[in-house]
Design a protein around this motif. Structure first.
Motif, PDB file in Angstrom:
ATOM      1  N   ALA A  75     -15.101 -29.678 -50.462  1.00 59.07           N
ATOM      2  CA  ALA A  75     -15.889 -28.737 -48.808  1.00 59.07           C
ATOM      3  C   ALA A  75     -17.454 -28.624 -48.914  1.00 59.07           C
ATOM      4  O   ALA A  75     -16.946 -27.436 -50.110  1.00 59.07           O
ATOM      5  N   ALA A  76     -18.343 -28.349 -47.350  1.00 57.39           N
ATOM      6  CA  ALA A  76     -19.398 -28.015 -48.210  1.00 57.39           C
ATOM      7  C   ALA A  76     -19.271 -27.016 -47.034  1.00 57.39           C
ATOM      8  O   ALA A  76     -19.800 -27.021 -45.461  1.00 57.39           O
ATOM      9  N   GLN A  77     -18.819 -25.874 -47.455  1.00 56.52           N
ATOM     10  CA  GLN A  77     -18.845 -24.514 -46.502  1.00 56.52           C
ATOM     11  C   GLN A  77     -19.594 -23.312 -46.505  1.00 56.52           C
ATOM     12  O   GLN A  77     -19.677 -22.789 -44.761  1.00 56.52           O
ATOM     13  N   ARG A  78     -20.455 -23.195 -46.973  1.00 58.54           N
ATOM     14  CA  ARG A  78     -21.077 -22.068 -47.419  1.00 58.54           C
ATOM     15  C   ARG A  78     -22.683 -22.785 -48.089  1.00 58.54           C
ATOM     16  O   ARG A  78     -22.467 -23.601 -49.347  1.00 58.54           O
ATOM     17  N   ARG A  79     -23.420 -22.025 -47.597  1.00 56.63           N
ATOM     18  CA  ARG A  79     -24.881 -22.537 -48.652  1.00 56.63           C
ATOM     19  C   ARG A  79     -24.989 -21.400 -49.825  1.00 56.63           C
ATOM     20  O   ARG A  79     -25.138 -20.120 -49.396  1.00 56.63           O
TER      21      ARG A  79
END
Length: 200
Positions: free
Chosen positions: A110-114
């Motif tokens: 998952a790409a949830q936060r930079r």
């Protein structure tokens, strides 16, 4: 006596050739191409209903799901649930998560936060945040969320969306420390691209 020394060499060459072919077949490019073809079957908009079974009894929900491409060989998952209350009121919740491919076939993070470099990264379950990942099977897209509870236990939520003639069959489970807290089953019908999702 003349011995033939070419056979062992040929056998080694054949073995090496087979190993190289296997390595090429498992190369990231080949793996991602296979995942891309399978993922394409899930891309689209879906609407439907589900039945939830929990300690509080049965409850109905309206569902809307959108699966679309994201970045390089990834996908995003948007879903909305509207829970109908016995007293006539309803509760709406919407979520959106993007997933990126990993070096492992069929596994997405998952790409949830930079992060500080501008790249999306998963959240930290040790900080009480949910860790999400997805597995792409032949006909099932599974998303799982792991949470570490305040007392050191765990909770895992599993969403399985299986391809069907009408669209997708949904199965959800919520398990805490080995105990099943809730299960949901539902049917999602595929709708045309650009068609408004009839969730009210």
């Amino acid at each position: 006596m003349v011995r033939n020394h070419r056979r062992p060499f040929d056998l080694r060459a054949l073995t090496l050739g087979l190993m190289l072919a296997a390595m090429l077949a498992l190369a990231p490019g080949a793996v991602r191409a296979a995942d891309r073809a399978t993922l394409q079957k899930f891309i689209g908009n879906y609407v439907g209903q589900s039945i939830s079974l929990a300690d509080q009894g049965l409850s109905e929900r309206d569902l809307a799901v959108t699966i679309k491409p994201y970045g390089d060989d990834g996908f995003s998952l948007d879903w909305t649930t509207i829970t109908k209350r016995p007293e006539g009121k309803s509760k709406q919740q919407s979520y959106s998560v993007a997933f990126e491919p990993t070096p492992r076939a069929g596994i997405f993070r998952a790409a949830q936060r930079r992060n500080m470099f501008g790249h999306f990264t998963p959240l930290d379950p040790m900080a009480g945040e949910p860790l999400l990942w997805a597995h792409l099977g032949t006909d099932t897209l599974t998303v799982q969320a792991l949470l570490i509870t305040e007392d050191g236990g765990y909770e895992i939520q599993t969403y399985e969306r299986k391809l069907a003639a009408h669209g997708l069959d949904l199965t959800f489970s919520r398990v805490a420390d080995g105990k099943v807290l809730k299960t949901i089953s539902g049917v999602l019908r595929r709708v045309k691209d650009g068609q408004p999702l009839p969730v009210k």
